[in-house]
Scaffold this active site. Structure first.
Site, short mmCIF file in Angstrom:
data_model
loop_
_atom_site.label_atom_id
_atom_site.label_comp_id
_atom_site.label_asym_id
_atom_site.label_seq_id
_atom_site.Cartn_x
_atom_site.Cartn_y
_atom_site.Cartn_z
N ASN A 9 0.87 -1.17 0.00
CA ASN A 9 0.00 0.00 0.00
C ASN A 9 0.91 1.23 0.00
O ASN A 9 1.48 1.57 1.02
CB ASN A 9 -0.88 -0.04 1.27
CG ASN A 9 -1.73 1.19 1.41
OD1 ASN A 9 -1.80 2.03 0.51
ND2 ASN A 9 -2.39 1.30 2.55
N LYS A 11 0.18 4.31 -0.37
CA LYS A 11 -0.43 5.51 0.20
C LYS A 11 -0.11 6.73 -0.67
O LYS A 11 -0.05 6.59 -1.90
CB LYS A 11 0.01 5.69 1.66
CG LYS A 11 -0.22 4.39 2.47
CD LYS A 11 -0.01 4.54 3.94
CE LYS A 11 -0.22 3.16 4.60
NZ LYS A 11 -0.11 3.20 6.05
N HIS A 94 -9.41 0.86 5.00
CA HIS A 94 -8.15 1.14 5.68
C HIS A 94 -8.38 2.12 6.83
O HIS A 94 -9.20 3.04 6.72
CB HIS A 94 -7.14 1.73 4.68
CG HIS A 94 -5.75 1.74 5.23
ND1 HIS A 94 -5.32 2.70 6.10
CD2 HIS A 94 -4.73 0.87 5.08
CE1 HIS A 94 -4.07 2.43 6.46
NE2 HIS A 94 -3.68 1.33 5.84
N GLU A 96 -6.79 4.58 7.85
CA GLU A 96 -6.60 6.00 7.51
C GLU A 96 -7.85 6.56 6.84
O GLU A 96 -8.21 7.72 7.06
CB GLU A 96 -5.36 6.15 6.62
CG GLU A 96 -4.08 5.95 7.43
CD GLU A 96 -2.91 5.37 6.64
OE1 GLU A 96 -2.91 5.41 5.40
OE2 GLU A 96 -1.97 4.86 7.31
N GLU A 165 -5.24 -5.15 10.52
CA GLU A 165 -4.21 -4.14 10.73
C GLU A 165 -4.48 -3.41 12.04
O GLU A 165 -5.26 -2.45 12.07
CB GLU A 165 -4.23 -3.13 9.58
CG GLU A 165 -3.94 -3.73 8.23
CD GLU A 165 -3.40 -2.70 7.24
OE1 GLU A 165 -2.31 -2.93 6.70
OE2 GLU A 165 -4.05 -1.66 7.05
N GLY A 171 2.57 2.09 10.71
CA GLY A 171 3.50 3.20 10.57
C GLY A 171 4.22 3.58 11.85
O GLY A 171 4.88 4.62 11.92
P1 PGA Z 1 2.95 0.17 7.55
O1 PGA Z 1 1.47 0.37 6.92
O2 PGA Z 1 3.49 -1.11 6.96
O3 PGA Z 1 3.72 1.38 7.13
O4 PGA Z 1 2.78 0.07 9.02
C1 PGA Z 1 0.60 -0.72 6.75
C2 PGA Z 1 -0.69 -0.25 6.15
O5 PGA Z 1 -1.16 0.84 6.50
O6 PGA Z 1 -1.29 -0.95 5.31
#
Ligand code: PGA
Length: 248
Positions: A9, A11, A94, A96, A165, A171
């Protein structure tokens, strides 16, 4: 047999030239044939990604889609725009999007229905926040979030990939321990089994996401109910992403 999947992903991170460099690195790399790999660039880089990955088996997925078929929705992208461009998979739910773009369960239900009706495969994300885990509520939260897809028994479940997740691991550099991941994944599979039967549960790929990197991928992927990873940060470097795919 359910598939092992490593999905990136991206982003909102890469310029056109940085994306090209990453894609060329992936196209030149090697990964096990049995692992299904996907990358999720921004809309504007989908076509470029398909072009550079054309001779590979790496698939290109979208990070989002709008629930309406078409119309006056400035800035949005429809399911038909994706399918007509050859995109077969989309990330939905997701954290976010839930957090920053007010995607609640009612809206996600509409998006899931629209995507599946259009024949898209969905990578459906869900996971608890830190305070919810501290209060021991993670199973309740996950069960509630999963209702969006579990309440769709008529759906073609071969088009549904689940991605657990935990928000506190996204992150942050903090990963769920392999035991925490396995415990939750087994719980998720049991929920799928209760509602859709053992066969669907056995065949549904459940990915773990949250700070997956080359150094921890192998022990996470070794867990019996973890079928791969949804990778953010570490999917932005070809070498790291390929190392994660090679961790199986
Ligand atoms: P990350 O993100 O690997 O940077 O923790 C995972 C995601 O948001 O799918």
């Amino acid at each position: 047999m359910r598939k092992n999947i490593v999905a990136g992903n991206w982003k909102m991170n890469l310029t056109h030239s940085a994306a090209a460099q990453l894609l060329e690195g992936l196209a030149a790399g090697s990964y096990p044939e049995a692992v299904r790999m996907l990358v999720g660039p921004s809309f504007i880089q989908l076509e470029q990604s398909q072009r550079i990955l054309a001779d590979t088996s790496i698939q290109v997925m979208a990070q989002n889609v709008h629930q309406a078929a078409k119309g006056a929705y400035t800035g949005e992208v429809s399911t038909e725009m994706l399918t007509s461009a050859g995109i077969q998979t989309v990330i939905l739910g997701h954290s976010e999007r839930r957090e920053m773009f007010q995607e609640d369960e009612a809206l996600l239900t509409q998006k899931v229905d629209a995507a599946l009706a259009a024949g898209l495969e969905i990578v459906f994300c869900f996971g608890e926040k830190l305070d919810e885990r501290k209060q021991g509520k993670q199973n309740d939260v996950v069960a509630q979030q999963l209702e969006v897809v579990l309440s769709r028994p008529q759906a073609d479940w071969s088009k549904i990939v689940l991605a657990y997740e935990p928000v506190w691991a996204i992150g942050t550099g903090e990963t769920a321990s392999p035991e925490q991941a396995q415990e939750m994944h087994a719980f998720i599979r049991s929920l799928v089994e209760q509602r859709l039967g053992a066969e669907v549960a056995e065949q549904t790929s459940i990915l773990y996401g949250g700070s997956v990197k080359p150094s921890n991928a192998s022990e996470i992927f070794q867990q019996p109910d973890v079928d791969g990873g949804l990778v953010g940060g570490a999917s932005l470097q070809a070498e790291d992403f390929l190392a994660i795919a090679n961790a199986f």
